[in-house]
Scaffold this active site. Structure first.
Site, PDB file in Angstrom:
ATOM      1  N   ASP A  31       0.864  -1.183   0.000  1.00 29.25           N
ATOM      2  CA  ASP A  31       0.000   0.000   0.000  1.00 29.25           C
ATOM      3  C   ASP A  31       0.900   1.233   0.000  1.00 29.25           C
ATOM      4  OD1 ASP A  31      -2.083   2.017   0.742  1.00 29.25           O
ATOM      5  OD2 ASP A  31      -3.293   0.218   1.069  1.00 29.25           O
ATOM      6  N   ASN A  35      -4.450   6.783   0.465  1.00 22.72           N
ATOM      7  CA  ASN A  35      -5.837   6.984   0.884  1.00 22.72           C
ATOM      8  C   ASN A  35      -6.164   6.123   2.108  1.00 22.72           C
ATOM      9  OD1 ASN A  35      -8.317   8.350   0.451  1.00 22.72           O
ATOM     10  ND2 ASN A  35      -9.208   6.465  -0.353  1.00 22.72           N
ATOM     11  N   PHE A  80      -6.728  -4.636  -4.647  1.00  9.98           N
ATOM     12  CA  PHE A  80      -7.620  -3.539  -4.251  1.00  9.98           C
ATOM     13  C   PHE A  80      -7.020  -2.169  -4.541  1.00  9.98           C
ATOM     14  CE2 PHE A  80      -8.535  -7.105  -1.508  1.00  9.98           C
ATOM     15  CZ  PHE A  80      -9.906  -7.178  -1.549  1.00  9.98           C
ATOM     16  N   TYR A 148     -13.362   6.816 -14.067  1.00 10.08           N
ATOM     17  CA  TYR A 148     -13.187   5.765 -13.051  1.00 10.08           C
ATOM     18  C   TYR A 148     -13.776   4.443 -13.549  1.00 10.08           C
ATOM     19  CZ  TYR A 148     -14.273   2.884  -8.980  1.00 10.08           C
ATOM     20  OH  TYR A 148     -14.405   1.821  -8.122  1.00 10.08           O
ATOM     21  N   TYR A 176     -18.450  -4.816  -7.313  1.00 10.87           N
ATOM     22  CA  TYR A 176     -19.108  -4.440  -6.054  1.00 10.87           C
ATOM     23  C   TYR A 176     -20.214  -3.435  -6.337  1.00 10.87           C
ATOM     24  CZ  TYR A 176     -14.308  -5.433  -4.303  1.00 10.87           C
ATOM     25  OH  TYR A 176     -13.073  -5.936  -4.038  1.00 10.87           O
ATOM     26  N   PHE A 177     -21.305  -3.565  -5.580  1.00  4.46           N
ATOM     27  CA  PHE A 177     -22.333  -2.522  -5.633  1.00  4.46           C
ATOM     28  C   PHE A 177     -21.955  -1.452  -4.598  1.00  4.46           C
ATOM     29  CE2 PHE A 177     -25.262  -3.418  -9.058  1.00  4.46           C
ATOM     30  CZ  PHE A 177     -24.566  -4.478  -9.602  1.00  4.46           C
ATOM     31  N   LEU A 199     -22.996   8.405   0.298  1.00  3.74           N
ATOM     32  CA  LEU A 199     -24.115   8.708   1.197  1.00  3.74           C
ATOM     33  C   LEU A 199     -23.866   8.288   2.653  1.00  3.74           C
ATOM     34  CD1 LEU A 199     -27.071   9.573   1.676  1.00  3.74           C
ATOM     35  CD2 LEU A 199     -27.734   7.234   1.083  1.00  3.74           C
ATOM     36  N   PRO A 292     -25.008  15.807 -10.627  1.00  2.00           N
ATOM     37  CA  PRO A 292     -24.755  15.451 -12.028  1.00  2.00           C
ATOM     38  C   PRO A 292     -24.156  14.047 -12.130  1.00  2.00           C
ATOM     39  CG  PRO A 292     -23.837  17.617 -11.531  1.00  2.00           C
ATOM     40  CD  PRO A 292     -24.306  17.041 -10.228  1.00  2.00           C
TER      41      PRO A 292
HETATM   42  P1  NAD Z   1      -9.610   2.676  -0.441  1.00  3.63           P
HETATM   43  O1  NAD Z   1      -9.187   3.927  -1.073  1.00  3.63           O
HETATM   44  O2  NAD Z   1      -9.998   2.684   0.992  1.00  3.63           O
HETATM   45  O3  NAD Z   1      -8.471   1.556  -0.632  1.00  3.63           O
HETATM   46  C1  NAD Z   1      -7.571   1.570  -1.715  1.00  3.63           C
HETATM   47  C2  NAD Z   1      -6.184   1.394  -1.156  1.00  3.63           C
HETATM   48  O4  NAD Z   1      -5.231   1.447  -2.228  1.00  3.63           O
HETATM   49  C3  NAD Z   1      -5.790   2.509  -0.170  1.00  3.63           C
HETATM   50  O5  NAD Z   1      -5.230   1.935   0.993  1.00  3.63           O
HETATM   51  C4  NAD Z   1      -4.787   3.352  -0.936  1.00  3.63           C
HETATM   52  O6  NAD Z   1      -3.825   3.957  -0.092  1.00  3.63           O
HETATM   53  C5  NAD Z   1      -4.171   2.309  -1.855  1.00  3.63           C
HETATM   54  N1  NAD Z   1      -3.594   2.872  -3.084  1.00  3.63           N
HETATM   55  C6  NAD Z   1      -4.125   3.827  -3.892  1.00  3.63           C
HETATM   56  N2  NAD Z   1      -3.298   4.083  -4.912  1.00  3.63           N
HETATM   57  C7  NAD Z   1      -2.226   3.263  -4.764  1.00  3.63           C
HETATM   58  C8  NAD Z   1      -1.036   3.059  -5.504  1.00  3.63           C
HETATM   59  N3  NAD Z   1      -0.767   3.780  -6.604  1.00  3.63           N
HETATM   60  N4  NAD Z   1      -0.150   2.138  -5.074  1.00  3.63           N
HETATM   61  C9  NAD Z   1      -0.385   1.417  -3.920  1.00  3.63           C
HETATM   62  N5  NAD Z   1      -1.501   1.586  -3.185  1.00  3.63           N
HETATM   63  C10 NAD Z   1      -2.415   2.489  -3.602  1.00  3.63           C
HETATM   64  O7  NAD Z   1     -10.798   2.066  -1.320  1.00  3.63           O
HETATM   65  P2  NAD Z   1     -11.760   0.844  -1.040  1.00  3.63           P
HETATM   66  O8  NAD Z   1     -13.112   1.378  -0.824  1.00  3.63           O
HETATM   67  O9  NAD Z   1     -11.180  -0.063  -0.035  1.00  3.63           O
HETATM   68  O10 NAD Z   1     -11.748   0.174  -2.463  1.00  3.63           O
HETATM   69  C11 NAD Z   1     -10.888  -0.898  -2.786  1.00  3.63           C
HETATM   70  C12 NAD Z   1     -11.068  -1.263  -4.251  1.00  3.63           C
HETATM   71  O11 NAD Z   1     -12.427  -1.576  -4.480  1.00  3.63           O
HETATM   72  C13 NAD Z   1     -10.715  -0.118  -5.203  1.00  3.63           C
HETATM   73  O12 NAD Z   1     -10.039  -0.669  -6.315  1.00  3.63           O
HETATM   74  C14 NAD Z   1     -12.062   0.425  -5.611  1.00  3.63           C
HETATM   75  O13 NAD Z   1     -12.047   0.979  -6.897  1.00  3.63           O
HETATM   76  C15 NAD Z   1     -12.938  -0.815  -5.550  1.00  3.63           C
HETATM   77  N6  NAD Z   1     -14.342  -0.477  -5.298  1.00  3.63           N
HETATM   78  C16 NAD Z   1     -14.698   0.215  -4.177  1.00  3.63           C
HETATM   79  C17 NAD Z   1     -16.027   0.564  -3.958  1.00  3.63           C
HETATM   80  C18 NAD Z   1     -16.439   1.348  -2.740  1.00  3.63           C
HETATM   81  O14 NAD Z   1     -17.521   1.906  -2.742  1.00  3.63           O
HETATM   82  N7  NAD Z   1     -15.658   1.406  -1.677  1.00  3.63           N
HETATM   83  C19 NAD Z   1     -16.997   0.197  -4.896  1.00  3.63           C
HETATM   84  C20 NAD Z   1     -16.619  -0.522  -6.014  1.00  3.63           C
HETATM   85  C21 NAD Z   1     -15.283  -0.858  -6.211  1.00  3.63           C
HETATM   86  C1  UD1 Z   2     -20.928   6.209  -6.220  1.00  2.00           C
HETATM   87  C2  UD1 Z   2     -20.155   6.293  -7.500  1.00  2.00           C
HETATM   88  C3  UD1 Z   2     -20.044   4.915  -8.112  1.00  2.00           C
HETATM   89  C4  UD1 Z   2     -19.431   3.930  -7.126  1.00  2.00           C
HETATM   90  C5  UD1 Z   2     -20.295   3.931  -5.868  1.00  2.00           C
HETATM   91  C6  UD1 Z   2     -19.745   3.032  -4.789  1.00  2.00           C
HETATM   92  C7  UD1 Z   2     -20.759   8.553  -8.316  1.00  2.00           C
HETATM   93  C8  UD1 Z   2     -21.427   9.326  -9.381  1.00  2.00           C
HETATM   94  N1  UD1 Z   2     -20.849   7.209  -8.404  1.00  2.00           N
HETATM   95  O1  UD1 Z   2     -22.178   5.823  -6.593  1.00  2.00           O
HETATM   96  O2  UD1 Z   2     -19.259   4.926  -9.258  1.00  2.00           O
HETATM   97  O3  UD1 Z   2     -19.398   2.621  -7.687  1.00  2.00           O
HETATM   98  O4  UD1 Z   2     -20.359   5.251  -5.341  1.00  2.00           O
HETATM   99  O5  UD1 Z   2     -18.537   3.543  -4.327  1.00  2.00           O
HETATM  100  O6  UD1 Z   2     -20.126   9.095  -7.441  1.00  2.00           O
HETATM  101  N2  UD1 Z   2     -26.537  10.882  -2.027  1.00  2.00           N
HETATM  102  C9  UD1 Z   2     -27.132  11.954  -1.409  1.00  2.00           C
HETATM  103  N3  UD1 Z   2     -26.358  12.794  -0.653  1.00  2.00           N
HETATM  104  C10 UD1 Z   2     -25.024  12.586  -0.474  1.00  2.00           C
HETATM  105  C11 UD1 Z   2     -24.411  11.481  -1.108  1.00  2.00           C
HETATM  106  C12 UD1 Z   2     -25.198  10.650  -1.887  1.00  2.00           C
HETATM  107  O7  UD1 Z   2     -28.329  12.164  -1.542  1.00  2.00           O
HETATM  108  O8  UD1 Z   2     -24.369  13.403   0.228  1.00  2.00           O
HETATM  109  C13 UD1 Z   2     -27.387   9.961  -2.807  1.00  2.00           C
HETATM  110  C14 UD1 Z   2     -26.981   9.808  -4.258  1.00  2.00           C
HETATM  111  O9  UD1 Z   2     -27.616  10.731  -5.064  1.00  2.00           O
HETATM  112  C15 UD1 Z   2     -27.426   8.350  -4.535  1.00  2.00           C
HETATM  113  C16 UD1 Z   2     -27.239   7.647  -3.201  1.00  2.00           C
HETATM  114  O10 UD1 Z   2     -27.230   8.691  -2.220  1.00  2.00           O
HETATM  115  O11 UD1 Z   2     -28.780   8.317  -4.870  1.00  2.00           O
HETATM  116  C17 UD1 Z   2     -25.945   6.887  -3.094  1.00  2.00           C
HETATM  117  O12 UD1 Z   2     -24.864   7.729  -3.425  1.00  2.00           O
HETATM  118  P1  UD1 Z   2     -23.338   7.257  -3.287  1.00  2.00           P
HETATM  119  O13 UD1 Z   2     -23.111   6.691  -1.938  1.00  2.00           O
HETATM  120  O14 UD1 Z   2     -22.474   8.383  -3.735  1.00  2.00           O
HETATM  121  O15 UD1 Z   2     -23.212   6.018  -4.280  1.00  2.00           O
HETATM  122  P2  UD1 Z   2     -23.509   5.939  -5.865  1.00  2.00           P
HETATM  123  O16 UD1 Z   2     -24.219   7.117  -6.346  1.00  2.00           O
HETATM  124  O17 UD1 Z   2     -24.145   4.618  -6.106  1.00  2.00           O
END
Ligand code: NAD
Ligand code: UD1
Length: 337
Positions: A31, A35, A80, A148, A176-177, A199, A292
């Site tokens: 890591d 982040n 990840f 992204y 992942y959702f 959210l 948006p």
């Molecule tokens: P996160 O940011 O908490 O974890 C990502 C980790 O990768 C962090 O510890 C960060 O420091 C590290 N990192 C970032 N850039 C790096 C680099 N260049 N080299 C080495 N380490 C690096 O995010 P998360 O929520 O734990 O997500 C993990 C994975 O799941 C990501 O790939 C993300 O795109 C994917 N994902 C997350 C969500 C979500 O909502 N959390 C949804 C769908 C997919």
């Molecule tokens: C976001 C990402 C998506 C990612 C997902 C999980 C965007 C446009 N999309 O989606 O790519 O896969 O997170 O990490 O950012 N909301 C509010 N107020 C807030 C925040 C969110 O009303 O302050 C609403 C949003 O409009 C949405 C719902 O809550 O309807 C969920 O939002 P959010 O948690 O950002 O997830 P996604 O929109 O699904």
């Protein structure tokens, strides 16, 4: 097994780390902490009583990756590490293609050189983009609407091509959702840097008083209460999905894709009511225009993961919010480092 976990200090990675250690695996983490905090790993070590080997560095650093694969006998890789903020990806697309796509290519190249061909990749429902037909199945159209989502889709394509070209590869792509919640100890959880974009983290920070109110982005969607609907999945259910996917790959090769969601959507207002039940008081909120790029609704059909992996979620929204709240209430400022 010895598992190489990239991004293992992050939100999802730290929960996977905990469960891999509990399952008796050895884990090597890479890591750059861009982040995340090393404190997350310290806490996992405290919870499990196990030690983790940590490499601080960048996923794009091929020399470092070769060193790691030389030093450790890795059986499987869980990838990840990456960037995940949709808005930021629109402003700085190159960073996303560089880290997410470039980093993944560097990783699989190092894996192949070391003779390691088993990989679980973190993808996202964002690869589907704005779709009308719900629920989303793995064969739904793919139309990511941000850099992204496109960077993740491109990695999926690279991995599919790799599996087609070389039958030794064994790859699981997990879409992942909306992950939320935390480990039930409240010791590890999601600690977003800066203002949370999602959210549940934002609402939880309102609940601890870091922000005065939650802003609901639109109440005029064509949904029953007018607010957006998403498929929120407990991070511990998500973790289980990784463990069963890794097991599935143990005696199979090829490219496999699974949705990891619950199959059920909840509106923003339902989430707010759930949080109010957990914190036992009203959560301040107001309605603002739509954000948006947002879609009205998005939820998974998780049937393929159920059929292939025997995986089903077992935790509902209330448990997810209670666990997220325990983490947030015990750590109002996150890891503080
Ligand atoms: P996160 O940011 O908490 O974890 C990502 C980790 O990768 C962090 O510890 C960060 O420091 C590290 N990192 C970032 N850039 C790096 C680099 N260049 N080299 C080495 N380490 C690096 O995010 P998360 O929520 O734990 O997500 C993990 C994975 O799941 C990501 O790939 C993300 O795109 C994917 N994902 C997350 C969500 C979500 O909502 N959390 C949804 C769908 C997919
Ligand atoms: C976001 C990402 C998506 C990612 C997902 C999980 C965007 C446009 N999309 O989606 O790519 O896969 O997170 O990490 O950012 N909301 C509010 N107020 C807030 C925040 C969110 O009303 O302050 C609403 C949003 O409009 C949405 C719902 O809550 O309807 C969920 O939002 P959010 O948690 O950002 O997830 P996604 O929109 O699904």
């Amino acid at each position: 097994m010895t598992i190489f976990l990239t991004g293992g200090a992050g939100y999802i990675g730290s929960h996977v780390l905990l469960c891999c250690l509990e399952a008796g695996h050895k884990v090597v983490v890479l890591d750059d902490f861009s982040n995340s905090s090393p404190e997350a790993i310290t806490r996992v070590e405290e919870l499990t009583g196990e030690r983790v080997t940590i490499w601080r560095g960048d996923i794009r650093d091929g020399t470092l990756l070769r060193q790691i694969f030389d030093r450790h006998h890795i059986d499987a890789v869980l990838h990840f590490a990456g960037l995940k903020a949709v808005g930021e990806s629109v402003a700085d697309p190159l960073a996303y293609y560089d880290v997410n796509l470039g980093g993944s290519v560097t990783l699989v190249r190092a894996m192949a050189a070391a003779g390691v061909f088993r990989l679980v990749f973190s993808s996202t429902a964002a690869v589907y983009g704005d779709q009308v037909l719900m629920p989303l199945t793995e064969t739904s159209a793919l139309a990511p609407s941000s850099p992204y989502g496109r960077s993740k889709r491109m990695v999926e394509q690279v991995l599919a091509d790799l599996c087609a070209a070389d039958s030794r590869w064994s790859v699981a792509v997990l879409r992942y959702f909306n992950p939320a919640g935390a480990h039930s100890s409240g010791r590890i959880g999601e600690d977003p840097r800066g203002v949370p974009a999602n959210l549940i983290p934002y609402a939880m920070q309102v609940a601890v008083g870091r922000y005065p109110e939650l802003v609901i982005f639109g109440d005029d969607y064509p949904t029953p209460d007018g607010t957006g609907i998403r498929d929120y999945i407990h991070v511990m259910d998500l973790v289980q999905g990784h463990l069963v996917a890794m097991k599935y790959l143990a005696d199979r090769t090829g490219y496999h894709v699974w949705n990891l969601g619950t199959g059920r959507g909840h509106s923003v207002l339902e989430v707010i009511r759930g949080i109010e039940r957990v914190i036992n008081r009203p959560l301040p909120w107001r309605i603002a225009p739509r954000r948006p790029g947002d879609t009205a609704q998005c939820w998974a059909d998780p049937a393929r993961a159920a059929a292939d992996l025997g995986w089903r979620t077992s935790r509902g929204l209330d448990e997810m919010l209670a666990d997220h709240w325990r983490w947030q209430a015990q750590n109002p400022e996150g890891y503080l480092s």
